[in-house]
Motif scaffolding. Structure first.
Motif, short mmCIF file in Angstrom:
data_model
loop_
_atom_site.label_atom_id
_atom_site.label_comp_id
_atom_site.label_asym_id
_atom_site.label_seq_id
_atom_site.Cartn_x
_atom_site.Cartn_y
_atom_site.Cartn_z
N LYS B 14 0.85 -1.19 0.00
CA LYS B 14 0.00 0.00 0.00
C LYS B 14 0.89 1.25 0.00
N LYS B 15 1.92 1.20 0.82
CA LYS B 15 2.84 2.35 0.85
C LYS B 15 3.52 2.54 -0.50
N SER B 17 2.50 1.66 -3.31
CA SER B 17 1.59 2.02 -4.40
C SER B 17 1.48 3.53 -4.54
N SER B 18 1.93 4.26 -3.53
CA SER B 18 1.92 5.72 -3.68
C SER B 18 3.08 6.16 -4.58
N GLU B 19 4.02 5.27 -4.82
CA GLU B 19 5.16 5.63 -5.68
C GLU B 19 4.89 5.33 -7.14
#
Ligand SMILES: Cc1cc2nc3c(=O)[nH]c(=O)nc-3n(C[C@H](O)[C@H](O)[C@H](O)COP(=O)(O)OP(=O)(O)OC[C@H]3O[C@@H](n4cnc5c(N)ncnc54)[C@H](O)[C@@H]3O)c2cc1C
Ligand code: FES
Lengths: 272, 350
Positions: B14-15, B17-19
């Motif tokens: 999830k983290k 996926s912000s990239e």
């Protein structure tokens, strides 16, 4: 980073009609393009497409470039329709070019036919730069008819440039306006005034001609490592990436287009 | 090596996926096969799994789009390639060892040498790869015949190995190490026995592969005989079944061939497109004036094998096949690479 797919903006400055089917395009790219004899360019006709051509001009000149082109299909038809001032594009140069280093101190045999004379002219300019570096330069050109011999306006000058240069031409079938040799280009390779063991032969022309020239050269005593052929395959990228132009495991666009016959002689259907 | 439990792994994704755009393997209920799918929100799509074997699609399309613009002309300064903002970052999770071998092979062609394909290079630079061990193999898998193993050893940022409760995680790049250190809270030290659990799975899959392929010779049997020029019967036999659809080359992760063509855009502006191409179709190598050097289907079928098992060995130092078996699954005529290995070996022995 550089985008090697981008065609450099280029202007057609002049167009010279060489034969009924071949025109020489004098091109000025937006910035100089340095090339070695035998290296080729991808020439773009905007919106129509790209095709590979070997410059026929002096490799010492990079501001301008001449390319001599046979009309034969989509891109080349479009090229033949162009008028001076037209905008085209150039990518390259690609490929290795002729093995000039190997020719130093040798007797050089140059055999060209049809539109194959175009790349050979760049080779000749390179050799003529300092003819004394070579023991001999023997030029043999052939075409179907007299008017199909490209660059014929230059032959007298070339033949008399230096004492070690000779030039002979032939046409395939008799013609009223021709009093020179008649017969295929292979027919003027029989009695070569060349010390063959000390020689390299380079040839460019239609595949069928390359095939018979190669057979003739082998017959008169050339060994496969002494023969260089300008090979022709379909190309797209020009830089060994699109996978299209292979002869055996060589990519002509990277390892050629001029290939030592010794390297490709085992390839089935090497002459198409 | 670190351990991450399944819940924390999803948090990590999830983290990440912000990239960039996150892709995960999702099992198709009907076929049971895995497909790479974009995960746009959390929880991850139903059917997401990092177990099993390779997905139906390879990673090829992340580096080399099926169709893409490579130049617009004329343009002031059009020769300069600016990667800034051109491509999204892809976070690809669950890639298998064969996928990574293939990327490395294609990198060699499209990045190395006198010229670099800047589009490919840039897309590759924008890939974050979290690979995973195979926990089983498909009937068509044959990486062992290429001397390859079913778990990633290089070419990943992070690699995960499924064990009870979560995954063992290994970093394979600087970026991978950074991901771990920036997310320390998700990781723990592995407990004794966890590494052994991982190795047991690995050994089990290797055994499965060897069992499945015990009737086939290693792919290296191809190289020498091909160079010796086998008779053409073999290829006409394969060609008699081939339907010339090009599925094998399209699905193949190491087939990189492409074609450039131009389109008119406006009055005086044009677009150059690069598009996947297949050596199995007639137009591929056709030339002005003299047709094509591979006019017969058998010549093209033969070319596919020569290119992979001989030409690229000579020009790029290795067989361009990872044994992923996708071409076997994709072929509607049932042409099986391994079968060809066997026939070549039999013929070479004569
Ligand atoms: C390294 C290299 C250097 C070259 N240097 C030169 C040079 O200096 N000068 C020069 O004139 N040429 C040169 N050529 C050849 C030149 O590249 C080709 O003539 C050119 O690509 C033709 O492009 P086109 O679009 O005009 O023809 P295309 O339209 O691609 O092809 C037309 C020809 O292909 C055939 N054809 C068309 N459609 C089909 C089909 N469906 N099936 C079978 N055959 C078909 C036809 O016989 C026709 O003659 C060189 C080639 C290479 C590889
Ligand atoms: S033209 Fe693309 S590989 Fe030679």
């Amino acid at each position: 980073m550089k985008n090697p797919y981008y065609p450099i903006d280029t202007v057609v400055e002049d167009i010279i009609t060489e034969t009924p089917t071949i025109k020489t395009f004098c091109l000025k790219p937006k910035k100089p393009i340095a090339f070695r004899a035998g290296q080729f360019m991808q020439l773009t006709v905007p919106g129509v497409g790209e095709a590979p051509f070997t410059p026929s001009s002096d490799p010492n000149i990079s501001e301008k470039m001449e390319i001599s082109i046979l009309k034969t299909g989509k891109v080349t038809d479009a090229l033949h329709e162009l008028k001076p001032g037209a905008k085209v594009g150039l990518r390259g140069p690609f490929g290795k070019g002729y093995p000039l280093d190997k020719l130093v101190g040798k007797e050089v045999l140059v055999v060209g036919g049809g539109v194959g004379l175009a790349p050979m002219r760049a080779l000749l300019y390179a050799l003529f730069n300092d003819p004394s570096k070579y023991k001999k330069i023997v030029i043999k050109f052939g075409a179907r008819e007299p008017e199909e011999l490209s660059f014929r306006r230059q032959y007298d000058e070339w033949g008399s440039l230096a004492p070690n240069i000779s030039l002979q031409t032939t046409i395939d079938v008799p013609h009223p306006k021709w009093d020179g040799h008649v017969g295929l280009v292979t027919s003027i390779l029989d009695d070569l005034d060349i010390n063959i063991p000390d020689s390299y032969a380079l040839s460019c022309g239609p595949e069928i001609m390359l095939k018979f020239v190669t057979l003739k050269l082998l017959e008169v005593g050339y060994k496969p490592p002494q023969i260089y052929l300008s090979m022709n395959r379909k190309m797209s990228c020009g830089m060994g990436k699109c996978g299209r132009c292979n002869v055996g495991h060589y990519y002509l666009c990277v390892d050629g287009p001029d290939m030592c016959y010794d390297k490709i002689k085992h390839v089935p259907n090497v002459f198409g | 090596m670190r351990f991450i439990d399944s819940t924390n792994f999803e948090r990590l994704l999830k983290k990440l996926s912000s990239e960039g755009e996150l892709f995960v393997p999702v099992r198709d209920e009907d076929s049971g096969k895995l497909h790479l799918q974009r995960a746009e929100s959390f929880p991850l799509p139903e059917g997401t799994t990092f177990d099993g074997y390779r997905t139906v699609e390879s990673l090829k399309a992340f580096g080399q789009l099926v169709r893409s613009t490579v130049a617009e002309y004329p343009m002031p300064d059009g020769e300069a390639f600016e990667s800034e903002g051109q491509f999204p970052t892809f976070v690809v999770v669950g890639a298998k060892a064969c996928d990574l071998y293939a990327l490395k092979m294609v990198d060699k062609v499209l990045i190395e040498g006198e010229f670099t394909d800047p589009f490919y290079q840039s897309r590759r630079d924008h890939m974050i790869i979290i690979s995973a061990d195979c926990s089983e193999c498909a009937e068509s898998c044959f990486c062992n015949l290429l001397g390859k193993r079913p778990f990633p050893e290089e070419g990943f940022d992070l690699n995960i190995s499924r064990i009870s409760g979560g995954f063992l995680v290994e970093a394979g790049s600087l970026r991978g190490e950074e991901v771990i250190s920036a997310n320390e809270e998700f990781f723990t030290e592995p407990r004794p026995g966890q590494a052994k659990a991982r190795d047991d799975v690995r050994a089990k899959v290797i055994e499965e592969l060897e069992n499945n392929n015990r009737d086939f010779p290693e792919a290296t049997v191809m190289t020498e005989p091909l160079r010796e020029l086998l008779t053409d019967d073999l290829w006409s036999g394969e060609a008699a079944r081939c339907v010339e659809c090009g599925a094998c080359t399209n699905i193949c992760p190491t087939c990189y061939c492409f074609l450039l063509f131009d389109q008119r855009e406006g009055n005086e502006s044009y677009r150059r497109i690069s598009s996947w191409d297949s050596c199995q179709v007639t137009g591929y190598a056709r030339m002005a004036g003299m047709g094509t050097p591979r006019a017969h289907l058998s010549d093209r079928v033969k070319h596919r094998f020569y290119h992979k098992y001989d030409y690229l060995v000579l020009s790029h130092g290795e067989i361009y096949c990872t044994g992923c078996g996708r071409c076997i699954d994709a072929c509607s005529a049932g042409i099986d690479m391994r079968d060809v290995f066997r026939k070549v070996k039999a013929q070479a022995a004569k």
